[in-house]
Design a protein around this motif. Structure first.
Motif, mmCIF file in Angstrom:
data_model
loop_
_atom_site.group_PDB
_atom_site.id
_atom_site.type_symbol
_atom_site.label_atom_id
_atom_site.label_comp_id
_atom_site.label_asym_id
_atom_site.label_seq_id
_atom_site.Cartn_x
_atom_site.Cartn_y
_atom_site.Cartn_z
ATOM 1 N N GLN A 90 0.833 -1.208 0.000
ATOM 2 C CA GLN A 90 0.000 0.000 0.000
ATOM 3 C C GLN A 90 0.865 1.254 0.000
ATOM 4 O OE1 GLN A 90 -2.393 -0.425 3.487
ATOM 5 N NE2 GLN A 90 -3.448 -2.233 2.701
ATOM 6 N N GLN A 91 1.923 1.236 0.818
ATOM 7 C CA GLN A 91 2.829 2.381 0.857
ATOM 8 C C GLN A 91 3.439 2.618 -0.520
ATOM 9 O OE1 GLN A 91 3.790 4.305 3.771
ATOM 10 N NE2 GLN A 91 1.879 3.390 4.444
ATOM 11 N N SER A 92 3.787 1.512 -1.150
ATOM 12 C CA SER A 92 4.446 1.605 -2.444
ATOM 13 C C SER A 92 3.486 2.160 -3.492
ATOM 14 C CB SER A 92 4.955 0.218 -2.842
ATOM 15 O OG SER A 92 5.964 0.324 -3.802
ATOM 16 N N MET A 93 2.266 1.666 -3.463
ATOM 17 C CA MET A 93 1.273 2.155 -4.420
ATOM 18 C C MET A 93 0.978 3.627 -4.183
ATOM 19 S SD MET A 93 -1.626 -0.658 -5.314
ATOM 20 C CE MET A 93 -1.949 -1.132 -3.613
ATOM 21 N N SER A 94 0.867 4.012 -2.928
ATOM 22 C CA SER A 94 0.619 5.415 -2.600
ATOM 23 C C SER A 94 1.714 6.290 -3.182
ATOM 24 C CB SER A 94 0.580 5.616 -1.082
ATOM 25 O OG SER A 94 -0.597 5.105 -0.548
ATOM 26 N N SER A 95 2.934 5.841 -3.027
ATOM 27 C CA SER A 95 4.066 6.636 -3.523
ATOM 28 C C SER A 95 3.963 6.829 -5.030
ATOM 29 C CB SER A 95 5.380 5.932 -3.168
ATOM 30 O OG SER A 95 6.476 6.671 -3.655
ATOM 31 N N ARG A 96 3.618 5.755 -5.716
ATOM 32 C CA ARG A 96 3.512 5.859 -7.177
ATOM 33 C C ARG A 96 2.348 6.776 -7.553
ATOM 34 N NH1 ARG A 96 6.857 2.483 -9.947
ATOM 35 N NH2 ARG A 96 7.802 0.799 -8.752
ATOM 36 N N LEU A 97 1.280 6.689 -6.802
ATOM 37 C CA LEU A 97 0.109 7.509 -7.113
ATOM 38 C C LEU A 97 0.345 8.980 -6.794
ATOM 39 C CD1 LEU A 97 -2.013 5.073 -7.519
ATOM 40 C CD2 LEU A 97 -3.544 6.644 -6.306
ATOM 41 N N LEU A 98 0.860 9.229 -5.611
ATOM 42 C CA LEU A 98 0.974 10.614 -5.132
ATOM 43 C C LEU A 98 2.213 11.308 -5.676
ATOM 44 C CD1 LEU A 98 -0.085 10.163 -1.396
ATOM 45 C CD2 LEU A 98 -1.428 11.132 -3.259
ATOM 46 N N TYR A 99 3.330 10.567 -5.684
ATOM 47 C CA TYR A 99 4.599 11.226 -6.054
ATOM 48 C C TYR A 99 5.138 10.726 -7.379
ATOM 49 C CZ TYR A 99 4.204 12.029 -1.064
ATOM 50 O OH TYR A 99 3.741 12.365 0.168
ATOM 51 N N ASN A 100 4.406 9.785 -7.966
ATOM 52 C CA ASN A 100 4.812 9.290 -9.276
ATOM 53 C C ASN A 100 6.219 8.707 -9.276
ATOM 54 O OD1 ASN A 100 4.074 8.752 -11.868
ATOM 55 N ND2 ASN A 100 4.940 10.668 -12.672
ATOM 56 N N ARG A 101 6.583 8.036 -8.190
ATOM 57 C CA ARG A 101 7.889 7.392 -8.143
ATOM 58 C C ARG A 101 7.819 6.182 -7.227
ATOM 59 N NH1 ARG A 101 11.319 10.719 -3.506
ATOM 60 N NH2 ARG A 101 9.724 10.308 -1.935
ATOM 61 N N PRO A 102 8.739 5.232 -7.432
ATOM 62 C CA PRO A 102 8.803 4.105 -6.503
ATOM 63 C C PRO A 102 9.136 4.616 -5.109
ATOM 64 C CG PRO A 102 10.426 3.870 -8.287
ATOM 65 C CD PRO A 102 9.762 5.177 -8.482
ATOM 66 N N VAL A 103 8.569 3.994 -4.096
ATOM 67 C CA VAL A 103 8.817 4.442 -2.731
ATOM 68 C C VAL A 103 10.298 4.213 -2.381
ATOM 69 C CG1 VAL A 103 8.256 2.223 -1.628
ATOM 70 C CG2 VAL A 103 7.895 4.365 -0.396
ATOM 71 N N PRO A 104 10.951 5.207 -1.789
ATOM 72 C CA PRO A 104 12.343 4.990 -1.346
ATOM 73 C C PRO A 104 12.387 3.874 -0.299
ATOM 74 C CG PRO A 104 11.790 7.334 -1.320
ATOM 75 C CD PRO A 104 10.516 6.589 -1.580
ATOM 76 N N ILE A 105 13.420 3.048 -0.377
ATOM 77 C CA ILE A 105 13.494 1.876 0.514
ATOM 78 C C ILE A 105 13.459 2.322 1.979
ATOM 79 C CG2 ILE A 105 14.773 -0.229 1.045
ATOM 80 C CD1 ILE A 105 13.734 0.097 -1.888
ATOM 81 N N ALA A 106 14.226 3.320 2.345
ATOM 82 C CA ALA A 106 14.299 3.741 3.740
ATOM 83 C C ALA A 106 12.918 4.194 4.243
ATOM 84 C CB ALA A 106 15.311 4.874 3.896
#
Lengths: 271, 271, 271, 271, 271, 271, 271
Positions: A90-106
Motif C-alpha cells: 500500500q505504501q508503495s502504491m501510494s508513492s507511485r500515485l501521489l509522487y509518481n515514483r517508486p517508494v524509497p526503501i528507507a
C-alpha cells in the motif's frame, strides 16, 4: 529464572528496563528457517531456506515481492509477515500515485518500523512475531535493511535471520568486504554460501529448499524458486564449501536450536 | 526487595508516592551507550558512543538530525527515539509553515515532554524507554536540554546519559566553567574527553565508535561519523587524558554495568 | 499494616472510606523540596527551595509564572505541574479573549481542582502527583491558594508544602497576624524565614537554592532567581533566625524525610 | 471479617446482595464533620461544624450556596461535593433559562441522585464519597433533603450527617414536633443545639467552628460564618444545654469515631 | 506441563515465542471429522466425513458452496466456519459487482486469512476455531488452499484436515503425482480413498457419512450428498483399499484421537 | 460452598449454567420490605410495608406512580427503582406523544425487562438490584406484572416480593380464586391481609407503615399513605386475621430473614 | 476435574480446543423444562412442558409466536429467549417490508445463529443461555430447526431440548419415519408422546402443564394452552403409552437431572 508479572504484555517494563514480550517475539523469529540478504554497489540479493518441504503443497513463502524494485525475506510468523507485506504494498502504491515514483526503501522500512513500535507501547496488541530482510533499489542505489518486532530497523551490507542464522552471519562477516564490488553472480553465490552454512550438518541446499531473489539497478525484483535455482546451485557446487571449518561449531550447536525445525508443526512459523 | 502490586503500570503510585514503571524506564536508558552534550555561547555539541560496532551493518543511530538548527542524541530504546524524533520533526515543520521560523528549542522540548507525561498518567501505554539530549540554536542562542521518560526536561550546560555516563558527568562538572567561552574546537574536545571517560578501561574512542554533531550560530546542525571524526580524535589524542585519575573508579564499576554492552542482543537498546 | 486490594487504583474505597491512591499521591508531594506562600493586603509572595542544585544544569523550576497576575510554586512531580500550569495558562488566555479580563484567581484554581478530581473518580488515570501554591492578584485583591491531588483547594493567608514543610508552617502560624499589614519587603522576609525553618540543620538559604516570586496590586508577577535574590537574603541575614528554637525538633526529624533529598535521582520529583 | 472479591468495585453484588463499595463510600461521610438541617413551615436551616480550624487558612466549606433559593451542607470528600454543587448550579441555571423559574428542590435533588446512581452501576467509576443536606424553598414551600452516595434521596423534617451525627439526630428526633411552627430564630437554635450535641465532650460551638445558612419564603439563601454567627451563639448560650443528659453516652463513643477528627490530614474529607 | 500466564489470550507470546491460544484453536480443528481436498489440471475436489450421523436431523454441513466456482470443506467449530463462509460470499459478490468477474481463489483466501490474523493480534477476540479447505476454479485454473486459524494459508495439490487426517495425508503423499493428470473420476476416487484411510478400523464410507463436491473448468461447484454419492462409493468399492497396509498404524492411534468422535456432544465441533 | 471465579460478574456462566451475580441481585430484593399486588376483573391493587419508619423523615417510597393508568411497588435498591421508574415514565410519555394513547402495560413491562437483560449479558454493568410489581389498566383491562433483575417478567393474579413475602404469597395462593370477581374494597382487603401475613409476629399494620395504591377501569392510579389508609385498616381490623394459623411458621423463620429489617442502615434497600 | 483459567470467558480456548463458557451455557438449557418439535410434509409442531405451574401467575412462556408462519419453543434463560424472539420479529418485519414476503425459515434461523456466534468470540459478552426449536412454513414447506448458544443451527425432522429431553429424543428416533406422512393430528400426538416420555415417573401431561403450537401449509402458527389442549390430551390418553418400556431407564436417571425441576427458583430458567 522467575520473572513475575513483567512479561505478560508489551506495555510493562521489568525492573531492569526490559520489555519481555518484545524479546519473546524475537524467539518466534528464531523458529523460522534462515534467510540471508546482501548488497553490492549494483544489486541486492535475498536467499532463504524453505523448511519442512512437503511435496503435497506449496512452500510457505520465504520471499515476497512488494514492488518491481523491492521485496522481503521473512523468518517467524508468516501471517504477520503477510500483513506487513500488504502494508508495504500500500505504501508503495501510494508513492507511485501521489509522487509518481517508486517508494524509497528507507521510507517504506521506517513505515513498518513505526507500525511495529505502536504494538510495543499500547495495551491490547502484541508485537509482530516476524523479522524481515528488505532488499530494494531506489535512486540512491541498492539497499538491504533488517526489520525487528521492536520497531528497530538497520541497514546492512549483509544480514541473516532465523534458525541457525548465526553461522550465516559468520560467513557474511568474513566476506563482506568483497560484496560492494561483487558481480551479480558473485553476490548470489555469497548469499548461497552463507545460507549453506546455516544448514544442519546433514543437509544440503537443493532446488527444493532454496528461494532466491535478485533486484538491481535496471533489474526488476525477481523471485527464483524450484528449478529456477538449479543453475545457481550448480555454480555453487563448483565453489569451495566453508562447511569444513564450520563443522565442529555446528555440531556444538544446542540441540534445541537444531531441533526447532521439527517444531514447525505446532505453530505457523514460516516453514 | 518485594514490591507488590505497585510496579505493573504507570498509573499506580506506591505507598511512598513513587511510580515504579517510570523508574524502570530509566533503566532502559542506562542500558544504552553513553551520549554527551554541551553548550557554549556560540555552539552546542553532541558526542555519542556507538556500541557493538558490527562491520556488516550500519550503526544504530545515536545522533539524529531534526532540523537545520536542531538534533538529538539518544540512549535507550531506539524505536522510541525514532517516534519522538519524528514528532519533533513534525513540530519543526509546523513552526516553519505556520510561523515561518525555526521552532524554538524550548518549545519543541516541552512538546515531547508533554507527550511523554501522558504515557505516565493514562492506563494502557508505557513510558517511553529512552532519554534524549537535545541540542539546538534559536533566536536566544545555543541550547542543550535533557529529556527523560517521566516528561521531565531540564536545560543544561553539559549533560551525559546512558551506560557509565556518571564518569562523563564527573568530567563535565569539573570543567563546565570553561564551556561558555570555549571555541567550537575546544567545546568538541571537551565533549570527546567526557565521552572517553565513560569508556570501559580497555576501550578507546575510534572513528568506528564515535558519532559527533555540531550546531552553532550560523552553523547548521551537522552529524560527523566514521572517518569524519578522525581529525577530532587526532586532536583529542594530543590532549591529556583524564583517564589516569579515573582508572581505579572504573575498575570498581560493577560488572553488571560494564557487561551491559553484551546485553545489546536481547533488547533493542541503542547499540 | 496489610492493605489488600484497596490501594491499587483511585476508584476503589477502602472499607474505611479512604482512597489510598490519592493519599499516596500526597507522598509524592512530600518528596519535593519545600515551597512557601503568603499574602498581605497588597501582595502575594511565593518562596521555594531549589534542591540538589547542580552546577551543570538549570534548576527544576519551583515557581512558574502563569500570567502577569498569577503564578504557582510546586512540590512533587514536576511534569505533572507543567501539565497543570499549561492548563492554567489556557484558562487565563481564554479569559482574556472571551471576557477581556485576567482570569479571577478562584476561578482558575477551581478549574484545576475539577480537572484533578476527575482523575480520582475514573478508572485508568492516576491522581496528579504534585501540590501547588497559587499566588495571584485580581479585582478582589491578592490571593493565595493551595491545590492538592485530591482536587481540594483552599485559600490561605500563608501555606507551605513539600519536604519538611511542617517547620515552615509552624513559623507561619506564629506570625500570620502580621501578614495582612506587612509591607512588600516584610512579607518577603516572612516567607524566607518560614522557608529557612524548613531547611535541614546544616543548610542555609543561598542565592543558589532560593527562588522567589512577588505579585501585587499594580505589580506584575515576577520571578527572582540566583543573584536576583541576593539582596533579599542579605536583608534576611540581618534579621533574627528562629532556628534556635527549632533545632531540637529538626534534629529529631525522621532520617527518611531528611534523606529524601538524595532520592531525587530515582524519581522526577521537583528537585 | 473476610470479604473476598465482592468489595472491589460497585458493579459486583455480594452473595447477600450488598454492594460493598457503596457502603464504604458511606464511611467517607462519617469521617467528615457533622452537619445538621431542619425545616419549618417557612424556613429551612443548615448548620455545620468546621473541623480542624486552622488560623492560617480558610475553612473547608461545609455549606455551599447553589442559587438564591437553594444550598447544601456536606460531609465527606469535599472535591466530590464541589463537583455535585457545580452540577446543581448548572441545573438551576438551566431551569431559569428554559423555564424562567427557580429549579424545584425535588427536581435538582433527583438530578444528583440519578447522577450518583450511575456510578454505582457502571464499571470504572467510584461512588461519590460525600453526603449532602439540601435545603431550599420553592413554590411548594421550604424543603430539606438528604443525598447519599447510593443515589438515595429522602426528604426530612430534620437530618444530620457526618462524624458523631447520631447524637444530633437524637436531638432532632426528640424535638421535631416543634419544627413546623418554629419561628426563624427558634429553628436556627434547634439546629445549633442538635449540632452542639454532636460535639466531643470537651468542645463547644464557637464563631470559629460554626457555619450556618438560612433560606425562607421571601428570604434568600444566606450563609453566616465567623462573627456573623456570634449573635446566634449568644442566644444559644442562654438556652439550656442538653449535654448533661448526653454526656455518658458521648463518653462511651468509640475512640475511633472520636479520633477520626485527627485523621483529616491523611485524606481530604471536609475538615 | 505447567504453562503459566502465557496461554490465556492471543496477544501474549510465551518465552519461546509461541502463541498458545492459536495452537489451542488448532485442537478444535482436530476434533472435527476429516475432510480431504485435491486438485488436478482441470478439477478440484472436496470429500468429507459426516460424523455422528443422526437419523433425526440434517448433518452439520461439512462442505459449503460459496459461489459457482468456489466452495469450502471445514473441520472444527461450525459456527465459525459459517461466519467465514458468509464473509467469503460477500467478497465474491463484491467481485462480481465491482469487477464483473468471479473472485480469484487466492484473493478470497487471503481475505479470510487477514481477517483471521487480526484475531491473533488484538485483545478481546479469540482465533477462529476452524480449518478450511478451499476449492475453486478461476482464470488460472483449479486451486486448493488450506486455511488455518493463525491466518496462515497455503496452496496444496492435496490436503487433509480434522480427526485422524494424518492417515488421509499419508495416502495423498503417496499418490499426489497422479493427481495433475487424473480424470475427474479418478480424482474423486483418490479423494475418497484418502478419506477412507482416515476412518477408524471398524467404519466404512457410506452414503450416510460422505459429502463430496466437485468444481472444474466448465463445471460449476456442486455438492453431492446422501444417495448422490452412491455411484462414487460403488466405483470406490471395486478399487483396492489401502486399509490393509494402514491397519496396524491406525490401531496404534491414541485412544484419545479415536475417541474424539464421541466428544461431539459437548462442543459444537462439526459433526 | 466454595464458588470460585464464577460469581464476580454477570457475563460468566458457572459450570452448572448459573449466573451468580443475577442470583445475588435477588438477595437485594429480599432485603427490602414486602410488597403485594393483586388484580380483579376491574381493579389492580398494590400494598406495601414501609420499614424503619422514622418520624424525622419521609418514608422511602415503596409505591411510585408512573402514569394515570400505571404504577409500581418495589423491593430492593430504591435508587435502581427510581431509574427504572423514570424510564417507564419516558416510555409512557412517548406512547402518548407518538400514538396518542396510554402505553399498554405489557409493552412498558417488556421495555424494562429488555433494559434489565442487557445488564446481565454485557460486561461492566451490574444487574438491577430491585424487584417491581407493576399494576395498571389498559384497553385489555387491569394487569399485574412482576419484574425481576434477570429481565424476567411474568403476569400474575397476585404476587408478593421482599422480606418475608413467602407468607404473603401463601395467603394469595389460598385466596386467589376470589380475586377476579372481588369488589374494589374486597380486593384491597385481600392485599392488606396478605401483607399482614408477611409481618413479624409482634408487628401490626398501621397508618405509619402501610402504603396502598389502586387503579381501575375508570379510576386513575392513586397512592394512599398515612391517614389515608386509616379507613382501610379499620375495615381490615373487623375481618378475621389469618395470623393464628401462620404463627408457628413465622416464629420458625430464620433469624437472618427476620433480622434483615435492622440491616437497612448499611445499604440503601428500600426501607 | 480442575480447569484453571480456561473457563471464565468465551474468548479463551482450553488446551483441548474447547470453549467452556459455551458448554456451560448448554447447562442452562438443560435446566429448562423439555420442549419437542417435529415436522411432516405439511405441518410443523411444537409441544412443551410448563414447569412449576403456579396458580397465581401466568406460566413462563415456553412457546412464542414470531410471525404468522413462524414460532419458537425455548429451554433455558427466558429473558435471553425474549431478546432473540424480538430480534426474529424484526427480521420478519423487515422481510415483509423490504421483500414483501414472509422471511424464509432458514434465513431467520441463520440470523440468530450469527448473532449468537458473536457472543462466543468477543470479550465482554456471554453466550446466550437458551436453546430454541424454531418451527415454520415457507415456500419450501414446513421446517424445524434447533438453535444452540454456540451459534450452531441444524434442521431436524424431530428434536427435543431441555431437562430429561433425551427420553423424548429416544421416542423421536424410534418413530421419525412416520413423521413425513403423518396427518396433522398424528404429528401432534407423536409430539405429545415424546414429551410425555420426558416426564418424571410420577407426572402426567395435563392441560396445566402442556403448551402446543401448530403451523402448516395454509394454517397459520397458532399456540394452544390450557383448556385448548384438552382435546389433544384426551386423544393421547386413548393411545398406548411408551412409558412402560421407559420406566426403568427413567428411574435410573441421575437424581440431579430429575431434581433440576426444583432448582427453577434460584435462576430464571424457563419454568
Amino acid at each position: 529464572m522467575f520473572r513475575n508479572n513483567y512479561d505478560n504484555d508489551s506495555v510493562t517494563f521489568s525492573p531492569q528496563g526490559r520489555i519481555f514480550q518484545v524479546e519473546y517475539a524475537l524467539e518466534a523469529i528464531k523458529q523460522g528457517s534462515a534467510a540471508v540478504g546482501l548488497v553490492s554497489k549494483t544489486h541486492a540479493v535475498l536467499v532463504a531456506l524453505k523448511r519442512n518441504a512437503e511435496e503435497l503443497g506449496s512452500y510457505q513463502k520465504k520471499i515476497i515481492g512488494i514492488d518491481t524494485h523491492l521485496g522481503v525475506a521473512l523468518a517467524g510468523l508468516a501471517p504477520d509477515a503477510r500483513v506487513l507485506s500488504n502494508f508495504m504494498r500500500q505504501q508503495s502504491m501510494s508513492s507511485r500515485l501521489l509522487y509518481n515514483r517508486p517508494v524509497p526503501i528507507a521510507r517504506v522500512v521506517n513505515a513498518i518500523a513505526d507500525k511495529a513500535q505502536v504494538n510495543t507501547q499500547h495495551y491490547g496488541r502484541r508485537p509482530y512475531g516476524v523479522g524481515l530482510l528488505v532488499a530494494g533499489v531506489d535512486e540512491t542505489g541498492p539497499h538491504l535493511w533488517e526489520f525487528q518486532p521492536s520497531g528497530m530497523v538497520l541497514e546492512y551490507r549483509g544480514a541473516a535471520i532465523g534458525a541457525r542464522s548465526q553461522s550465516a552471519r559468520t560467513y557474511l562477516e568474513r566476506n563482506f568486504e568483497a560484496f560492494p564490488d561483487a558481480s551479480r553472480e558473485e553476490l548470489v553465490l555469497h548469499g548461497l554460501r552463507a545460507l549453506r552454512d546455516s544448514l544442519a550438518q546433514d543437509k544440503e541446499l537443493t532446488t527444493a529448499n532454496v528461494s532466491l531473489a535478485i533486484v538491481g539497478e535496471g533489474e526488476k525484483f525477481k523471485l527464483y524458486d524450484g528449478e529456477e535455482v538449479a543453475d545457481w546451485l550448480e555454480k555453487l557446487g563448483s565453489t569451495q564449501s566453508s562447511r569444513g571449518s564450520r563443522g565442529a561449531q555446528a555440531a556444538a550447536a544446542p540441540a534445541g536450536a537444531s531441533g526447532s525445525g521439527e517444531g514447525g508443526d505446532s505453530m505457523e512459523v514460516d516453514a
